[in-house]
Design an enzyme around this catalytic site. Structure first.
Site, PDB file in Angstrom:
ATOM      1  N   ASN A 110      17.823 -10.844  -3.125  1.00 30.55           N
ATOM      2  CA  ASN A 110      17.876 -10.480  -1.795  1.00 30.55           C
ATOM      3  C   ASN A 110      18.535 -11.839  -1.156  1.00 30.55           C
ATOM      4  O   ASN A 110      18.785 -12.662  -1.571  1.00 30.55           O
ATOM      5  CB  ASN A 110      16.263 -10.865  -1.385  1.00 30.55           C
ATOM      6  CG  ASN A 110      16.187 -10.343   0.240  1.00 30.55           C
ATOM      7  OD1 ASN A 110      16.375  -9.273   0.422  1.00 30.55           O
ATOM      8  ND2 ASN A 110      15.558 -11.286   0.861  1.00 30.55           N
ATOM      9  N   ARG A 111      19.024 -11.341   0.100  1.00 37.38           N
ATOM     10  CA  ARG A 111      19.620 -12.200   0.796  1.00 37.38           C
ATOM     11  C   ARG A 111      19.165 -13.399   1.187  1.00 37.38           C
ATOM     12  O   ARG A 111      19.451 -14.639   1.215  1.00 37.38           O
ATOM     13  CB  ARG A 111      20.438 -11.398   2.288  1.00 37.38           C
ATOM     14  CG  ARG A 111      21.094 -12.447   2.916  1.00 37.38           C
ATOM     15  CD  ARG A 111      21.486 -11.631   4.178  1.00 37.38           C
ATOM     16  NE  ARG A 111      22.317 -10.354   4.146  1.00 37.38           N
ATOM     17  CZ  ARG A 111      22.346  -9.269   4.788  1.00 37.38           C
ATOM     18  NH1 ARG A 111      21.774  -9.392   6.052  1.00 37.38           N
ATOM     19  NH2 ARG A 111      23.105  -8.180   4.467  1.00 37.38           N
ATOM     20  N   ASN A 153       0.225   3.232   4.463  1.00 36.61           N
ATOM     21  CA  ASN A 153       1.152   4.389   5.288  1.00 36.61           C
ATOM     22  C   ASN A 153       0.297   5.537   5.339  1.00 36.61           C
ATOM     23  O   ASN A 153       0.857   6.723   5.812  1.00 36.61           O
ATOM     24  CB  ASN A 153       2.387   4.510   4.417  1.00 36.61           C
ATOM     25  CG  ASN A 153       2.261   5.348   3.156  1.00 36.61           C
ATOM     26  OD1 ASN A 153       1.128   5.508   2.668  1.00 36.61           O
ATOM     27  ND2 ASN A 153       3.102   5.800   2.675  1.00 36.61           N
ATOM     28  N   LYS A 187       2.537  -0.379   9.693  1.00 38.90           N
ATOM     29  CA  LYS A 187       2.076  -0.404   8.316  1.00 38.90           C
ATOM     30  C   LYS A 187       1.379  -1.722   7.984  1.00 38.90           C
ATOM     31  O   LYS A 187       0.259  -1.309   7.361  1.00 38.90           O
ATOM     32  CB  LYS A 187       3.189  -0.284   7.184  1.00 38.90           C
ATOM     33  CG  LYS A 187       3.924   1.224   7.457  1.00 38.90           C
ATOM     34  CD  LYS A 187       4.902   1.000   6.031  1.00 38.90           C
ATOM     35  CE  LYS A 187       5.598   2.416   5.894  1.00 38.90           C
ATOM     36  NZ  LYS A 187       6.398   2.836   4.748  1.00 38.90           N
ATOM     37  N   ASP A 219       3.988   4.988  -1.150  1.00 38.73           N
ATOM     38  CA  ASP A 219       5.311   4.861  -1.272  1.00 38.73           C
ATOM     39  C   ASP A 219       5.720   4.681  -2.962  1.00 38.73           C
ATOM     40  O   ASP A 219       6.782   5.061  -3.184  1.00 38.73           O
ATOM     41  CB  ASP A 219       5.991   3.653  -0.574  1.00 38.73           C
ATOM     42  CG  ASP A 219       5.805   3.884   1.010  1.00 38.73           C
ATOM     43  OD1 ASP A 219       5.970   5.132   1.197  1.00 38.73           O
ATOM     44  OD2 ASP A 219       5.769   2.999   1.714  1.00 38.73           O
ATOM     45  N   THR A 254       3.956   4.610   9.995  1.00 38.18           N
ATOM     46  CA  THR A 254       5.381   4.139   9.723  1.00 38.18           C
ATOM     47  C   THR A 254       5.607   2.868  10.679  1.00 38.18           C
ATOM     48  O   THR A 254       4.856   2.325  11.159  1.00 38.18           O
ATOM     49  CB  THR A 254       6.563   5.152   9.844  1.00 38.18           C
ATOM     50  OG1 THR A 254       7.683   4.846   9.428  1.00 38.18           O
ATOM     51  CG2 THR A 254       6.507   5.482  11.555  1.00 38.18           C
ATOM     52  N   GLY A 281      11.954  -6.288   1.181  1.00 41.25           N
ATOM     53  CA  GLY A 281      11.143  -6.001   2.095  1.00 41.25           C
ATOM     54  C   GLY A 281       9.982  -5.073   1.681  1.00 41.25           C
ATOM     55  O   GLY A 281       9.844  -5.034   0.449  1.00 41.25           O
TER      56      GLY A 281
END
Length: 278
Positions: free
Chosen positions: A153-154, A88, A67, A103, A63, A131
């Site tokens: 996304n920002r 992961n 990763k 994931d 984690t 991300g």
């Protein structure tokens, strides 16, 4: 025969709930094994992998923030992990150290269980964030054949980069357009930490949400975020992030211990009881 030992490594690591999941399955199947949290800072990852190669463990999970750190240190990395850019899950086979990323599998498996047949009716998805989690989600959606995956996304550069990596079905749009994209999206996924306990709220107006459309938040503390509460009130189908955590653990357990476990209501209840209440 010695017990099979497995692990999850990260820094910090005490928050990880993976030992609860794997411990439940070990007991359920009567397996002589263990799964433990081990704090490993990025600079100590190579030394820890030497322990794995030497046979101290059968495998384990990785984690944050490790990763990406482990990838160049492995002998073999799955195509899925390479596309996502992170590993992961680790295991040793034939003297070689292998890595995968589960994931995307966990995201899709929970979505399949929560909204059966969704991929037969959803053509367009809106993904919030760019991300590591967004990479897994976007690649998973592309693999299911969605016609349009819009990433906001920002930081626009990361969204553009992710869209290019995912392929022709993906596009990056400005974050300011997110609310306007809600009405045309069959699936909306929050992959950011916004809305998590201790984090700022995710400020997305779902007013244009079409009833019956799916809203998936990978945050699971709290279990029902403000985003999911808003979706429920508007007639949407809310999907929380806890199931993704549970389902992503299945492939690793099956590989290490030789039994494919099930994500059951009893396991989910166990995890829910372990979540912070305030």
């Amino acid at each position: 025969m010695p017990a099979t030992r497995c692990f999850v490594i990260g820094n910090p690591i005490r928050h990880s709930r993976s030992p609860v999941i794997h411990g439940h399955w070990l007991a359920e199947h009567g397996i002589d094994g263990s799964y433990e949290r081990i704090q490993v800072a990025p600079e100590h990852v190579p030394a820890f992998l030497d322990r794995l190669r030497a046979g101290e463990f059968a495998g384990g999970n990785v984690t944050v923030p490790n990763k990406e750190v482990v990838m160049p240190l492995l002998d073999s990395v799955s195509d899925t992990a390479r596309r996502i850019g992170a590993v992961n899950t680790l295991w040793v086979a034939d003297g070689r150290l292998h890595g995968d990323n589960t994931d995307a599998y966990g995201f899709l498996a929970h979505l399949d269980a929560s909204a059966p047949g969704w991929d037969g009716r959803v053509r367009s998805a809106l993904v919030l964030g760019a991300g590591g989690a967004a990479k897994a989600v976007a690649h998973g959606l592309a693999a299911r054949g969605l016609e349009r995956i819009v990433i906001v996304n920002r930081g626009p550069e990361r969204a553009i980069e992710l869209a290019a990596a995912v392929g022709p079905a993906a596009e990056a749009r400005p974050l300011a357009e997110a609310a306007a994209l809600v009405g045309e999206s069959g699936l909306i996924v929050n992959t950011t930490s916004l809305g998590m306990r201790g984090q700022p709220p995710l400020e997305l107006d779902l007013a244009a949400l079409v009833p019956g459309r799916i809203v998936y938040d990978i945050v699971y503390v709290p279990l029902e975020t403000q985003l999911l509460a808003q979706a429920r009130a508007l007639g949407g189908v809310p999907v929380d992030g806890l199931g993704m955590l549970l389902h992503q653990a299945v492939p690793g357990f099956a590989r290490w211990f030789g039994v494919r476990p099930a994500v059951t209501p009893a396991l989910r209840a166990l995890l829910e009881a372990d979540l912070p209440r305030s």
